[in-house]
Design a protein around this motif. Sequence first.
Motif, PDB file in Angstrom:
ATOM      1  N   ASN A   7      58.223  56.734  44.712  1.00  0.00           N
ATOM      2  CA  ASN A   7      56.935  57.416  44.570  1.00  0.00           C
ATOM      3  C   ASN A   7      56.230  57.699  45.894  1.00  0.00           C
ATOM      4  N   LYS A  10      54.091  60.897  45.989  1.00  0.00           N
ATOM      5  CA  LYS A  10      52.896  60.786  45.148  1.00  0.00           C
ATOM      6  C   LYS A  10      51.851  59.889  45.818  1.00  0.00           C
ATOM      7  N   TRP A  69      50.233  62.455  39.723  1.00  0.00           N
ATOM      8  CA  TRP A  69      51.105  61.455  39.119  1.00  0.00           C
ATOM      9  C   TRP A  69      51.777  61.948  37.840  1.00  0.00           C
TER      10      TRP A  69
END
Length: 176
Positions: A7, A10, A69
């Motif tokens: 991630n 993000k 997200w």
Amino acid sequence: MSFFEENTPKIVSTIILLVCVTIIRFIITALIKRYAKHAEINEHRAILVSKYISFVIMAMTLAGVFMIWGVRTNDVYLAFTSVITIIGVAFFAQWSILSNITAGIILFFSFPFKIGDTIRIHDKDFPLEGEIDDIKAFHTYLRTKEGELVTYPNNLLLQKGVSIVNTTREEREFMD
């Protein structure tokens, strides 16, 4: 693969968004304070307007974080409409709260009178004259000539006739 490795884009995007929003909020707050000082608007009103604008900015930021997200919009809409429905039912049950909030917003932005003005409220059952000490979101504080502090609901200020009483220079304090 770890959470951070998976991630990273993000996380970086979220951090950039939060930093940008913080800078934007700081700039907007400074501009509002500068405008209030230039237009001689009460500092308390400027702070409340800043809070309202910050609330809107934070709601937009939350939407941005949801988009980053990949939160499913159907889930967000369901949660949002459920919360709004509950709030709507609660406010409908307490219509006076909603009307006071609405009246407070109208008073903040229309400026029919300001803190320090002496007003007369034309009410056949309870006529009142006093100087405005403070204007809040739900109510206004009035100080009578006898020194009494009266809390008056904002929705009644919009419903009743209100006169701004001219006071002579000797009666008022010198304010710089």
